[in-house]
Design a protein around this motif. Structure first.
Motif, short mmCIF file in Angstrom:
data_model
loop_
_atom_site.label_atom_id
_atom_site.label_comp_id
_atom_site.label_asym_id
_atom_site.label_seq_id
_atom_site.Cartn_x
_atom_site.Cartn_y
_atom_site.Cartn_z
N PRO A 107 13.37 63.93 22.38
CA PRO A 107 13.21 62.73 21.56
C PRO A 107 12.69 61.56 22.39
N GLU A 108 12.06 60.70 21.69
CA GLU A 108 11.53 59.51 22.33
C GLU A 108 12.64 58.50 22.59
N THR A 109 12.42 57.67 23.57
CA THR A 109 13.39 56.61 23.84
C THR A 109 12.91 55.33 23.18
N VAL A 110 13.89 54.52 22.78
CA VAL A 110 13.55 53.25 22.15
C VAL A 110 12.62 52.45 23.05
N ARG A 118 10.00 54.26 15.53
CA ARG A 118 8.73 54.64 16.10
C ARG A 118 8.23 55.92 15.46
N ALA A 124 15.09 57.26 17.65
CA ALA A 124 14.85 57.35 19.09
C ALA A 124 16.15 57.18 19.87
N ASN A 125 16.10 57.63 21.09
CA ASN A 125 17.27 57.53 21.97
C ASN A 125 17.31 56.21 22.74
N LEU A 126 18.51 55.83 23.07
CA LEU A 126 18.72 54.80 24.09
C LEU A 126 19.26 55.52 25.31
N HIS A 127 19.21 54.88 26.45
CA HIS A 127 19.90 55.41 27.61
C HIS A 127 21.17 54.59 27.78
#
Lengths: 617, 207
Positions: B188-191, B200, A378-381
């Motif tokens: 994509p999903e964010t943490v 996830r 998953a991504n972080l910002h």
């Protein structure tokens, strides 16, 4: 050139980079095996040309090549591990021949190879084969021979999908290298079908390293004699940088939907970022050490940064925060209960910031980023706020969930104001300017020596005089960027091995704090920027370290605590203890005892300044 | 769109050994022909840039070995192919009969998402031999088979005399492009802050 090692019973390392690998027995066997394979390839090439076939049928393939060569072609190319037992002989005439005659054949082959340009390209590229009759023909190929241009560069990285479709090439146009990448994928596939995993192959002075991370494959090629394990880690980082852009979840989903997916569509525009990462592999020791660069700072400044970061994290709900400057990490802080970010993630983040000038221009920016060690799926910002664009001094806050840009911006503003009020921001920018190799501000040069002077410990006998002298000599050599860095050799006290060029044998050093995965080093300035010396030194560090660690069969510890290597242009010394690693480059006149004494003095001096050099929180 | 990369097409050539797969590719890419038979070991790879209407595409041609002993080359050879070229020798009925097997093998190994509409092209090679008097497979018979498989385009070719080779590969490129998947997007999903660093489950969304 005589070679001195310590302890002496270890095999001496040759002084020429190119022959470095020749000294290792098991590798030698593996290397020869691959050469046989390459011979076979060439023999088949020759067979394919009616004119050249007769003279070189001696490699034993003759008319039987159709029966036997194909299987052996692939059978010989699998290597389980660099340190594996000597590989079985190639099931072939070439393998059965006595060593001397094999050498002769090899020489013949190499002569042939030089006569036939096309074949040479194919050897270097490890092409399986070319369409029958095309090699050596005088007819102009329809496209420029992209692969021929690859030879001009000693280092390559290719990324392609498991369908063999090109995604990225460090050098050259990846779509013109589609044939090369298909060949590499085919070789990997054949190794798989026999239950093997191909790790690396040597072909002459080139090492080919393979990293399979389905749906991606990466191949690294180096003629710089870099250790395969280091090349593999480089590929892992390149893969990590791709993941940082896409996340592994997205990558897997796209390829599950369509195995022939062209990932270039998503990576478009990021080629420069991957290239800058690969550039860094031979210009900084970060990857070979497995550590990120820490910005030397007075302890008080770093603590101020860290506590301001902690406040910003608390205010915004960010997961991690860091302050970076001049490509170094000045401070890091995580939300309570989170493990610190790993060095690999930090290196990817530093490259992301360094390679994207647009972030600097806009002052503040938000970008999604995936940190593969933290969470590859998953991504972080990332919220990025530049306090000083010239020195690339910035605050980075990493958030999950739905970020609140206004809150992040306010927190960063508040943090910068606070730091400015106590003078920490100015001190940070000054330190960053001194570290900067290119375009560092000259206004800060007057204060260059004074910061460490104030904290000169017992290891430095006459710190004041030494530092003043260093500052003067630095001022005299004003043309040299990076001269003002705290750890520049001329700025170190003489007791620690410092001094102007010529007054001390010390040319360069790297110091790693193992437990924290951080390192500091003296800047590559002046003469070290010339004649490819910088790259030579970085590669030499990787070889020295590999020799100290990787030949060790016992756990993770080094085989050697102290190692000295003399090379034509410099000598190297590595000194490793459970806490730290110190690698020195000295002028070629420094002998073993002198270098070891210098390492000991410099090591003590550095050891007493950990709080200034590293983030210890 | 301006900076978009040139499309790359993966094209696989299949067929019995000796039907002229390598010669066809060599004639097409290098404009050369040799009557001397050299078996392909494993696979050959060539690339060619071609213009299809207003688009410039790169064809990555995978020329496989026809011999059975190379059939273990693995799924990588078929994976992600954009077009499959089936080649037989018009002077060998057996090589034509085997097209069925080659097609099945491809569909099993590559398992394309839409097997019924996957682009194949059939080439009947060596029509030049003895001025066509040695021919065992009539064009009519071949075209019937192609029609029964969903209308596969068929070409009589001669790699030796460069007959229909360019036309055939032009069709191959065109059909491969036609089958090109829609531009796919994946967000994509964010943490998740509450789950912090825990991986996830993937969740896709298409635009």
């Amino acid at each position: 050139m005589a070679e001195r090692t310590e302890p002496p019973e270890l095999p001496p390392a040759p002084d020429e980079l190119a022959s470095f690998w020749g000294s290792q027995g098991a590798d030698q066997a593996a290397q020869e095996e691959v050469i046989y394979v390459v011979e076979e390839l060439q023999a088949m090439q020759l067979e394919r040309q009616p004119s050249a076939a007769s003279s070189d049928a001696g490699s034993g393939n003759g008319g039987g090549s159709e029966q036997g060569s194909g299987g052996a072609l692939f059978a010989g190319q699998e290597e389980e591990d660099a340190s594996a037992a000597p590989a079985p002989p190639a099931p072939h005439a070439g393998g059965d021949a006595p060593a001397g005659s094999a050498d002769q054949q090899r020489q013949q082959q190499q002569q042939q190879q030089q006569e036939e340009q096309d074949q040479k390209q194919q050897l270097v590229a490890l092409r399986c084969m070319q369409a029958g009759g095309t090699a050596g023909s005088s007819a102009a190929p329809p496209a420029p021979p992209e692969e021929a241009q690859l030879e001009q560069h000693p280092k390559h990285v290719f990324v392609f999908s498991t369908a063999g479709k090109p995604i990225f090439s460090y050098r050259g146009d990846e779509s013109r290298l589609a044939g090369l990448m298909a060949t590499a994928e085919a070789i990997l596939s054949v190794a798989h079908s026999k239950g093997h995993t191909l790790k690396h192959v040597r072909a002459g002075s080139h090492v080919f390293v393979f990293l399979e991370r389905p749906p991606l494959c990466l191949v690294g090629v180096s003629a710089l004699a870099e250790p395969p394990a280091v090349l593999r880690m480089q590929l892992t980082l390149v893969h990590g940088q791709i993941i940082s852009l896409l996340t592994s979840t997205a990558l897997n989903a796209l390829f599950a939907r369509n195995p022939g997916y062209d990932a270039r569509n998503l990576l478009g525009g990021s080629e420069g970022m991957l290239s800058s990462l690969i550039d860094s592999f031979t210009s900084t020791p970060a990857t070979l050490l497995g550590a990120y660069p820490s910005l030397p700072l007075l302890g008080g400044v770093r603590q101020a940064l860290a506590s301001a970061l902690a406040a910003a994290i608390k205010a915004t709900g960010a997961l991690h925060g860091l302050v970076v400057a001049a490509g170094h990490v000045a401070a890091t802080c995580g939300a309570p209960g989170l493990a610190p970010l790993q060095q690999w993630d930090l290196l990817l983040l530093l490259n992301l910031l360094g390679a994207n000038a647009s972030f600097r221009h806009s002052g503040e920016a938000m970008t999604p980023v995936c940190l593969p060690r933290f969470n590859a799926s998953a991504n972080l910002h990332a919220y990025i706020s530049y306090a000083d664009a010239a020195t690339q001094t910035a605050t980075v806050l990493l958030c999950g969930g739905m970020p609140n840009p206004a809150a992040l911006s306010a927190a960063a503003q508040h943090m910068q104001q606070q730091l400015e009020a106590v003078g920490a921001l100015q001190a940070l920018v000054q330190s960053a300017a001194r570290e900067q190799l290119y375009g560092g501000s000259s206004s800060s040069s007057s204060s260059s020596g004074s910061m460490l002077q104030s904290d000169a410990g017992p290891a430095a006998a006459q710190p004041t005089a030494a530092v003043n002298a260093a500052a003067q000599s630095a001022a005299a050599a004003a043309a040299f960027a990076g001269r003002d860095a705290l750890l520049a050799v001329p700025n170190l006290p003489a007791a620690a091995g410092g001094g102007r060029f010529g007054a001390t044998p010390l040319l360069h050093f790297v110091y790693k704090l193992s437990g924290r995965q951080q390192y500091v080093m003296s800047p590559f300035c002046g003469a070290l920027q010339e004649g490819g010396l910088r790259q030579a030194i970085v590669v030499a560090y990787s070889q020295l370290r590999a020799a100290m660690f990787e030949s060790s069969t016992v756990g993770s510890g080094p085989l050697q605590r102290l190692r000295y290597e003399a090379r034509p242009r410099f000598v190297l010394l590595g000194a490793v203890n459970p806490e730290t690693e110190l690698y020195l480059t000295c002028d070629p006149l420094a002998d073993q005892a002198e270098a070891a004494a210098l390492a000991s003095r410099l090591g003590m001096w550095l050891h007493s300044r950990h709080d200034q050099l590293f983030s210890l929180g | 769109m301006a900076s978009r990369k040139r499309t790359l097409l993966k094209v696989i050539i299949l067929g019995d050994s000796g039907v002229g797969k390598t010669s066809l590719m060599n004639q097409y890419v290098n404009k050369k022909f040799s009557s001397q038979y050299k078996a392909t070991i494993g696979a050959d790879f060539l690339t060619k840039e071609v213009q299809v209407d207003d688009r410039l595409v790169t064809m990555q041609i995978w020329d496989t070995a026809g011999q059975e002993r190379f059939q273990s080359l693995g799924v990588a050879f078929y994976r992600g192919a954009d077009c499959c070229v089936l080649v037989y020798d018009v002077n060998s009925a057996k090589s034509f009969d085997n097209l069925e097997n080659w097609r099945d093998e491809f569909l099993i190994q590559a398992s394309p998402s839409d097997p019924d509409n996957f682009p194949f092209v059939v080439l009947g090679n060596k029509v030049d031999v003895e001025g066509g008097r040695a021919r065992q497979v009539s064009e009519k018979k071949a075209k019937q088979w192609c029609a029964s498989k969903g209308g596969i385009p068929h070409f009589d070719t001669s790699a030796k005399e460069d007959l229909n080779v360019d036309d055939a590969f032009q069709t191959i490129a065109r059909n491969a492009l036609k089958n090109e998947a829609e531009e796919e997007l994946y967000i994509p999903e964010t943490v998740d802050v509450n789950a912090a660093a825990a991986p996830r489950r993937p969740q896709s969304s298409c635009c």
